[in-house]
Motif scaffolding. Structure first.
Motif, PDB file in Angstrom:
ATOM      1  N   UNK A   1       0.835  -1.200   0.000  1.00 25.77           N
ATOM      2  CA  UNK A   1       0.000   0.000   0.000  1.00 25.77           C
ATOM      3  C   UNK A   1       0.873   1.255   0.000  1.00 25.77           C
ATOM      4  N   UNK A   2       1.886   1.285   0.867  1.00 25.63           N
ATOM      5  CA  UNK A   2       2.746   2.464   0.976  1.00 25.63           C
ATOM      6  C   UNK A   2       3.452   2.767  -0.336  1.00 25.63           C
ATOM      7  N   UNK A   3       3.886   1.721  -1.025  1.00 27.04           N
ATOM      8  CA  UNK A   3       4.663   1.916  -2.253  1.00 27.04           C
ATOM      9  C   UNK A   3       3.806   2.320  -3.446  1.00 27.04           C
ATOM     10  N   UNK A   4       2.475   2.212  -3.316  1.00 25.79           N
ATOM     11  CA  UNK A   4       1.586   2.484  -4.451  1.00 25.79           C
ATOM     12  C   UNK A   4       1.262   3.958  -4.618  1.00 25.79           C
ATOM     13  N   UNK A   5       1.557   4.776  -3.608  1.00 22.72           N
ATOM     14  CA  UNK A   5       1.087   6.161  -3.653  1.00 22.72           C
ATOM     15  C   UNK A   5       1.783   7.045  -4.694  1.00 22.72           C
TER      16      UNK A   5
ATOM     17  N   UNK B   1       8.770   1.208  -5.753  1.00 27.81           N
ATOM     18  CA  UNK B   1       7.738   2.199  -5.484  1.00 27.81           C
ATOM     19  C   UNK B   1       8.112   3.152  -4.373  1.00 27.81           C
ATOM     20  N   UNK B   2       8.991   2.719  -3.468  1.00 28.34           N
ATOM     21  CA  UNK B   2       9.442   3.569  -2.371  1.00 28.34           C
ATOM     22  C   UNK B   2      10.655   4.410  -2.743  1.00 28.34           C
ATOM     23  N   UNK B   3      11.069   4.322  -3.997  1.00 28.15           N
ATOM     24  CA  UNK B   3      12.151   5.174  -4.472  1.00 28.15           C
ATOM     25  C   UNK B   3      13.522   4.556  -4.469  1.00 28.15           C
TER      26      UNK B   3
END
Length: 453
Positions: free
Chosen positions: A56-60, A189-191
């Motif tokens: 979920x966190x990585x999808x933003x 997704x988290x960079x």
């Protein structure tokens, strides 16, 4: 023979806790459970739950890019791992407390220490206490496997990723299974700059070939450095703490961290099972029959420690079946032949039933498949595509397998699994009126097979 308990469970994960609770609260058994680490096991503490929250966190960032295309003044600034990690571990603490509280409320006696098997009816706790039980259930799960020489260098498994104080700027993931692929997408997704090496010809071995190829193409299109037919041959720890990795192609690259997702092993080392005469397979897993019973009649095992279908819902069902069968005189066992699963890559992959390749081994098939750009992302100018596939028996039309690569594929495959489990036919799918406009409507709109043989 006198026993202290009717059942002693070793392992406080999903399968063990379910078995203990059902045996105690529903069937009146006197039950104890020992857990040496944290209640909740792999799924709650270092697996499904924290991983899905990381998904979920990585999808933003991608959601913010879509929002801009839809007219929103949306910006996604730097990801604050420390803030997320603090909230994550608070949530895991909450869930762990629930597991312990529910077990105790069901009448289960908990021992927060390691236990091992002494003989078919005796367990010994870490403090030296020996207890006798009519039945012993092994539910100790599995653990990530990593070559010792790489562990000694400080390379990670998924366990260490959940606990890290800060994210690396670059990482090499070694492996091509669902854990490796999921974390490649999460970290990207988290960079984090992500490279992934897999020694096989394609990732996600054991899944349908079209699904495998589609996921791999989507991952590469996102910028994940996926290299198949590539393995790690040498790893060096540099003076600055980074890693120098040399692969089978002779290339040498430097990374802040290396994570191995190269398989899991059953947690049976040091449990004393050999002393009790319990048969283990070559990977250390407990060999059990369809009733989860080992070759020693009083010793059973459920979940990943048996290396059957290593999924949390399967472990829970196995634990429940064991308790009902042994203590409730309601004999039933789990059918492992038809279990739906999801891979939380981006986009997700969902599958139930047979792959096309396995279905062909059973007879002639008719394959229906489509791939397209979904409305939501196409409007935002993104090129990602989803895939829908049905594998059917050519003569009867029965749907033998369903494979989906799409946003929320895990949600979609749960519903499809009901139909496949009920032996629905392609005609049943065709008679279903589509819900428009949705991604899932394509499951009932594919009219002509792409392959029949």
């Amino acid at each position: 023979m006198t026993f202290d308990y009717d059942l002693f469970v070793i392992g406080g994960g999903s399968g063990g806790v379910r078995a203990a609770r059902i045996a105690s609260s529903e069937h009146g058994a006197k039950v104890a459970l020992a857990e040496e680490y944290r209640m909740g096991g792999t799924c709650v503490i270092r697996g499904c739950v924290p991983k899905k929250l990381m998904v979920f966190a990585s999808s933003y960032p991608d959601a913010m890019r879509q929002a801009q295309a839809y007219g929103w003044d949306a910006r996604c600034k730097a990801f604050d791992w420390t803030r997320f990690r603090t909230t994550l571990h608070a949530e895991l603490d909450r869930l762990e407390a629930i597991y312990a509280r529910n077990a105790e409320a069901a009448g289960v006696t908990l021992f927060a220490q390691r236990a091992q098997v002494v003989d078919p009816h005796t367990v010994e706790l870490a403090d030296g206490t020996r207890l006798r039980a009519r039945h012993i259930l092994i539910a100790t799960g599995g653990a990530p496997w990593i070559p010792q020489k790489f562990r000694d260098l400080g390379a990670w498994t998924s366990n260490e990723l959940f606990l890290t104080e800060e994210l690396p700027r670059s990482i090499l993931l070694v492996g091509g299974g669902f854990i490796a692929c999921e974390f490649a997408c999460i970290l990207h997704g988290m960079g984090v700059e992500v490279a992934q090496y897999y020694r096989g010809a394609q990732i996600l071995r054991g899944f349908d070939e079209d699904l495998r190829g589609h996921v791999a193409a989507e991952m590469a299109a996102q910028g994940i450095g996926l290299q198949v037919d590539t393995d790690l041959v040498d790893l060096e720890r540099l003076p600055d703490g980074r890693f120098a990795a040399t692969d089978t192609r002779g290339a040498r690259r430097e990374f802040d961290q290396v994570l191995f997702a190269t398989g899991r092993v059953a947690n049976t080392e040091g449990l004393g099972l050999e002393n009790a005469g319990v048969r283990l397979n070559a990977n250390g897993a407990v060999v059990v029959d369809e009733w989860s019973q080992s070759n020693v009649p009083s010793i059973f095992a459920v979940g990943d420690v048996t290396d059957r279908v290593n999924l949390t819902p399967v472990a829970i069902r196995e634990g429940h079946a064991f308790a009902d069968t042994v203590f409730g005189a309601k004999k039933w066992h789990v059918d492992h032949a038809l279990v739906a699963s999801a891979v939380f890559t981006r986009p997700e992959a969902g599958t139930v039933g047979l792959s096309e390749e396995d279905a062909r081994k059973r007879g002639a098939v008719a394959v229906y498949m489509t791939a397209f750009r979904p409305m939501q992302t196409a409007f935002a100018g993104q090129q990602s595509r989803v895939m829908m596939k049905l594998v059917c028996d050519r003569d009867s039309g029965q749907v033998l397998g369903c494979h989906i690569v799409a946003p929320c594929a895990g949600e979609l495959i749960q519903i499809a699994a009901i139909a496949v489990g009920m032996k629905a036919t392609k005609a049943d799918f065709d008679r279903t009126i589509a819900v428009h406009p949705t991604i899932s409507e394509e499951l009932v709109l594919m009219r002509d097979p792409v392959r029949t043989d």
